[in-house]
Design an enzyme around this catalytic site. Structure first.
Site, PDB file in Angstrom:
ATOM      1  N   LYS A 149       0.815  -1.214   0.000  1.00  0.00           N
ATOM      2  CA  LYS A 149       0.000   0.000   0.000  1.00  0.00           C
ATOM      3  C   LYS A 149       0.852   1.270   0.000  1.00  0.00           C
ATOM      4  CE  LYS A 149      -4.122  -2.014   2.090  1.00  0.00           C
ATOM      5  NZ  LYS A 149      -3.679  -3.410   2.375  1.00  0.00           N
TER       6      LYS A 149
HETATM    7  C1  LIG Z   1      -4.434  -4.458   1.800  1.00  0.00           C
HETATM    8  C2  LIG Z   1      -3.751  -5.777   1.756  1.00  0.00           C
HETATM    9  C3  LIG Z   1      -4.188  -6.830   0.916  1.00  0.00           C
HETATM   10  C4  LIG Z   1      -5.438  -6.714   0.059  1.00  0.00           C
HETATM   11  O1  LIG Z   1      -5.309  -5.802  -0.981  1.00  0.00           O
HETATM   12  P1  LIG Z   1      -6.632  -5.244  -1.719  1.00  0.00           P
HETATM   13  O2  LIG Z   1      -6.137  -4.207  -2.645  1.00  0.00           O
HETATM   14  O3  LIG Z   1      -7.497  -4.685  -0.636  1.00  0.00           O
HETATM   15  O4  LIG Z   1      -7.257  -6.399  -2.393  1.00  0.00           O
HETATM   16  C5  LIG Z   1      -3.451  -8.002   0.883  1.00  0.00           C
HETATM   17  N1  LIG Z   1      -2.357  -8.169   1.653  1.00  0.00           N
HETATM   18  C6  LIG Z   1      -1.912  -7.203   2.482  1.00  0.00           C
HETATM   19  C7  LIG Z   1      -0.724  -7.470   3.320  1.00  0.00           C
HETATM   20  C8  LIG Z   1      -2.588  -5.979   2.564  1.00  0.00           C
HETATM   21  O5  LIG Z   1      -2.154  -5.049   3.409  1.00  0.00           O
END
Ligand SMILES: *Cc1c(COP(=O)(O)O)cnc(C)c1O
Length: 446
Positions: free
Chosen positions: A107
């Site tokens: 993210k």
């Molecule tokens: C946010 C997150 C996900 C999921 O990603 P999306 O874009 O919400 O599908 C998967 N793994 C981790 C470690 C995350 O922080």
């Protein structure tokens, strides 16, 4: 470029409005009116380009009309001050490590890009600047989002971030990543659960008096500036696989929760990225998996799992995926479902299956999976066809889930220096009840 709402009842928005508002007036998600194909020559030479250069080309395709070229290049290069390598795990299974950013989570890219783009709009002037008011970002987190957003926005002028998190319910490693920063980041420790935090944020956005008092915006994954830049990852994965001459039967597997990450990959595919097919790997929250099986989308309350960043019972980006594969925006359910099933395969795993995959992978290859990546690994192992090469995303560094990973694999995983540095900072937070009246009174004083 104009952006329309997936609900089709809001006026078109320009990029600045789509980014500042996040959600359209009709509660729909913003979609770009066009997705241009990248030229053939780009894909012919992509294996010789750096991650940053690839990303700049992709970013120009979406944001080039709205952001001046040099500024966009600065935003992209500044966002991607780290690598995202492809690593062989075994046989025809590779992993795309998305955890080399500041908070060791994928993210980071979306959060940093959005912060820099918002900063650019504020500096450039226009309606936001004319009011000469700070933009306040409210974000509710169960752990990972808060750290990525807080670090992404840290020190960006004209923006203040409030991170709301449930007291005692995020891991110490996660908590220190957004409570020790200071500057323009305020951590708010809510006496409640994650849903209470989210309810406070939602109420704040709907409160007229509060919105007159201060400019509020959200930084969750529905924001176009947060989810679209994640497409950079997939172009880079393709380039690195092509350099190895392994990109012909290329399957991309994305561990998914809110489906922002995989959605960005699908946008990449629409831009011409030659990925053969996708696999969406879920934990026990199997709403999308069930949709693929039945054609019916039935959201429900999320269940808690080992891969908790994917504990989502009503994935917000599902609307974007539907929209992407519906013809001319008209939702012919069966045809759309058919198109989606032709491109995306689904998988769902229980905690026991996740643990098994982690142990099996570690014992066989020495590679340490985190519980989210483990879903991706297992999905490839079970579903790759002869001749296919699969790449799954490792969405977080396993040390972020140290207690679980140590316990499952019976190891003592090292905490990377970058994480340790956060742990040495001093915690600062504002205690808050889960009553909106208290939260509002606090914000009205800011
Ligand atoms: C946010 C997150 C996900 C999921 O990603 P999306 O874009 O919400 O599908 C998967 N793994 C981790 C470690 C995350 O922080």
């Amino acid at each position: 470029m104009k952006y329309y709402s997936t609900n089709g009842k809001a006026p078109m928005a320009d990029l600045q409005k789509a980014v500042v508002k996040g959600l359209a007036e009709d509660r729909g998600l913003y979609m770009p009116e066009r997705i241009e194909k990248l030229p053939k020559a780009f894909f012919e030479n992509i294996q010789d380009m750096s991650f940053q250069d690839i990303a700049y080309n992709v970013a120009s395709n979406f944001f080039g009309e709205d952001v001046d070229g040099d500024a966009l290049q600065d935003i992209v290069f500044d966002t991607l001050s780290f690598d995202c390598p492809v690593v062989k795990v075994k046989d025809n299974i590779y992993t795309l490590e998305l955890f080399h950013g500041p908070t060791l989570a994928f993210k980071d890219v979306g959060a940093r890009f959005m912060a820099r783009l918002l900063g650019y709009f504020l500096r450039r002037g226009g309606s936001e600047r004319a009011a000469n008011r700070t933009v306040n970002v409210l974000v509710a987190t169960s752990g990972d989002t808060g750290s990525a957003v807080a670090n992404g926005f840290l020190g960006v002028e004209g923006i203040h971030v409030y991170v709301l998190y449930p007291k005692g319910k995020v891991s110490p490693i996660q908590e220190c990543q957004f409570t020790t920063l200071g500057k323009n980041i305020t951590a708010i420790e809510v006496d409640g659960v994650f849903d209470d935090c989210q309810a406070l944020v939602k109420s704040a956005f709907m409160d007229e008096e509060l919105n007159k008092h201060m400019k509020l915006t959200s930084a969750n994954s529905i924001n176009v500036a947060r989810f679209l830049p994640q497409a950079f990852y997939y172009f880079n994965a393709y380039a690195r696989m092509k350099a190895l001459d392994l990109a012909d039967e290329f399957v991309m597997c994305v561990p998914s929760g809110n489906f922002g990450n995989i959605c960005s990959a699908l946008f990449g595919h629409e831009m011409g990225l030659p990925i053969k097919r996708f696999i969406a790997a879920n934990n026990a929250n199997d709403i999308f998996y069930k949709y693929l099986q039945t054609g019916k989308y039935e959201p429900k309350a999320s269940v808690q799992t080992l891969a908790n960043a994917m504990d989502v019972g009503d994935p917000s980006n599902f609307a974007r995926i539907l929209n992407l594969y519906s013809q001319n925006g008209a939702l012919v359910e069966e045809a759309t479902h058919h198109r989606i099933c032709n491109l995306i395969y689904g998988a769902t795993y229980s905690d026991e299956q996740i643990k098994k995959a982690m142990r099996q992978c570690y014992n066989e290859t020495g590679y340490i999976l985190d519980p989210h990546g483990a879903c991706g690994y297992r999905a490839l192992q079970e579903n790759l066809k002869p001749g296919e090469i699969g790449v799954f995303c490792e969405t977080a560094h396993p040390a972020k889930f140290k207690e679980k990973v140590d316990d499952i694999l019976n190891i003592n995983i090292d905490i990377p220096a970058r994480l340790r540095a956060f742990m040495e900072g001093e915690k600062q937070s504002v205690e808050m009840s889960k009553d909106f009246a208290d939260f509002k009174a606090y914000l009205m004083k800011q």
